[in-house]
Motif scaffolding. Structure first.
Motif, PDB file in Angstrom:
ATOM      1  N   SER A  27       0.833  -1.193   0.000  1.00 23.73           N
ATOM      2  CA  SER A  27       0.000   0.000   0.000  1.00 23.73           C
ATOM      3  C   SER A  27       0.871   1.248   0.000  1.00 23.73           C
ATOM      4  O   SER A  27       1.962   1.270   0.558  1.00 23.73           O
ATOM      5  N   ALA A  28       0.392   2.304  -0.666  1.00 24.87           N
ATOM      6  CA  ALA A  28       1.127   3.552  -0.729  1.00 24.87           C
ATOM      7  C   ALA A  28       1.095   4.247   0.620  1.00 24.87           C
ATOM      8  O   ALA A  28       0.114   4.174   1.342  1.00 24.87           O
ATOM      9  N   HIS A  29       2.208   4.905   0.943  1.00 22.12           N
ATOM     10  CA  HIS A  29       2.264   5.687   2.166  1.00 22.12           C
ATOM     11  C   HIS A  29       1.629   7.052   1.912  1.00 22.12           C
ATOM     12  O   HIS A  29       1.910   7.701   0.907  1.00 22.12           O
ATOM     13  N   ALA A  30       0.783   7.467   2.797  1.00 14.20           N
ATOM     14  CA  ALA A  30       0.131   8.761   2.652  1.00 14.20           C
ATOM     15  C   ALA A  30       1.171   9.878   2.652  1.00 14.20           C
ATOM     16  O   ALA A  30       2.157   9.817   3.382  1.00 14.20           O
ATOM     17  N   ALA A  31       0.943  10.878   1.820  1.00 22.75           N
ATOM     18  CA  ALA A  31       1.869  12.004   1.750  1.00 22.75           C
ATOM     19  C   ALA A  31       1.785  12.838   3.021  1.00 22.75           C
ATOM     20  O   ALA A  31       0.723  12.943   3.638  1.00 22.75           O
ATOM     21  N   PRO A  32       2.896  13.446   3.424  1.00 24.35           N
ATOM     22  CA  PRO A  32       2.824  14.420   4.517  1.00 24.35           C
ATOM     23  C   PRO A  32       1.913  15.578   4.120  1.00 24.35           C
ATOM     24  O   PRO A  32       1.621  15.774   2.933  1.00 24.35           O
ATOM     25  N   ASN A  33       1.489  16.353   5.080  1.00 25.01           N
ATOM     26  CA  ASN A  33       0.708  17.555   4.782  1.00 25.01           C
ATOM     27  C   ASN A  33       1.690  18.660   4.388  1.00 25.01           C
ATOM     28  O   ASN A  33       2.060  19.507   5.199  1.00 25.01           O
ATOM     29  N   PHE A  34       2.101  18.634   3.127  1.00 25.95           N
ATOM     30  CA  PHE A  34       3.100  19.587   2.656  1.00 25.95           C
ATOM     31  C   PHE A  34       2.558  21.013   2.694  1.00 25.95           C
ATOM     32  O   PHE A  34       1.407  21.269   2.336  1.00 25.95           O
ATOM     33  N   LYS A  35       3.419  21.931   3.126  1.00 29.81           N
ATOM     34  CA  LYS A  35       3.102  23.350   3.102  1.00 29.81           C
ATOM     35  C   LYS A  35       4.006  24.065   2.108  1.00 29.81           C
ATOM     36  O   LYS A  35       4.993  23.505   1.626  1.00 29.81           O
ATOM     37  N   ALA A  36       3.666  25.305   1.781  1.00 28.04           N
ATOM     38  CA  ALA A  36       4.431  26.078   0.807  1.00 28.04           C
ATOM     39  C   ALA A  36       5.876  26.230   1.268  1.00 28.04           C
ATOM     40  O   ALA A  36       6.141  26.363   2.469  1.00 28.04           O
TER      41      ALA A  36
END
Length: 270
Positions: A27-36
């Motif tokens: 299963s794919a790992h969820a992406a971090p909550n990337f910020k600008a």
């Protein structure tokens, strides 16, 4: 024979289940909550050029002043610094774990050491035009298992990508101090004290990128070159007890009687 047949059926079912487990894609790992990748409250416009790989975006600051602006870590991770003369110039790669990485190209200079752990919103370098670049900008990428991904900021896709600047912009909420920490660079190992007026040293804050919580007015620290500061910053030192004070004199940026973080935000009063 019936018992043998039942046993064979059971073994066959077990083998099938094992094979199914082996052949199932991870299963794919969820992406971090990337910020600008730029400072809190700033608005930057962005574009994508066809020659850029891995779904990269280029950012420039609305209203000018792009050069020298901090590049901020989009998410926490381990940062690595590199140089490529005819390509990315000075650049940083942050490994966020789970196969996710972000890239920051063309930096004028670095603000981290190779292999340093960084927090979301921490300054990792400064916007420049090193390498194969025609002007100061942030070249920014998000990769999963080595493959470029459509860039998401705060969980929202920036696609479809515009082909030129000025069509679309975003305002950053990265490094806004929501966790109560403000990141600052110090130019030397600094003594810390229990209060802004104390003269008994209680520990040491090492030269590095450090966090502070707030500021308070206290006794003056001055050198022979006319540099001075009355502000004291509450922090957790490298040596000594927590919640001590270090003089804002030791900040690598800003001037006399100033107390700002690396993004230029005025550190709040304690």
């Amino acid at each position: 024979m019936r018992h043998l047949r039942n046993a064979l059926v059971a073994v066959t079912a077990t083998i099938a289940a094992l094979l199914a487990g082996l052949l199932t894609a991870p299963s794919a790992h969820a992406a971090p909550n990337f910020k600008a990748p730029f400072p809190c409250g700033q608005s930057w416009t962005y574009s994508h050029h066809s020659q850029e790989v891995r779904l990269a975006l280029d950012f420039i600051k609305n209203g000018g002043g792009t050069a020298g602006q901090p590049n901020l870590a989009s998410a926490a991770g381990t940062a690595y610094r590199y140089y490529e003369a005819n390509g990315a110039g000075n650049y940083v790669v942050i490994d966020h774990g789970g196969g996710w990485k972000t890239y920051y190209f063309h930096l004028s200079s670095f603000a981290i050491s190779h292999g340093q752990s960084v927090s979301q919103g921490q300054t990792i370098g400064y916007t420049g035009s090193t390498g194969n670049s025609s002007g100061a900008h942030i070249h920014y990428e998000q990769l999963y298992n080595g493959a470029g991904q459509t860039i998401h900021i705060n969980g929202q896709s920036l696609a479809p990508y515009p082909g030129s600047y000025g069509q679309r912009s975003i305002t950053s909420d990265n490094g806004c101090g929501g966790d109560g920490k403000y990141w600052v660079d110090t130019f030397a190992d600094a003594p810390v004290f229990a209060s802004p007026t104390s003269t008994s040293q209680t520990g040491t804050l090492y030269k590095a990128t450090n966090y502070v919580y707030c500021k308070a007015w206290g006794r003056e620290i001055r050198d022979g070159a006319g540099n001075y500061n009355h502000w004291w910053l509450k922090t957790d030192p490298d040596v000594g007890p927590a919640n001590q004070y270090v003089s804002a004199y030791y900040l690598s940026r800003w001037g006399n009687d100033e107390a700002r973080d690396n993004n230029g935000t005025v550190i709040p009063d304690c």
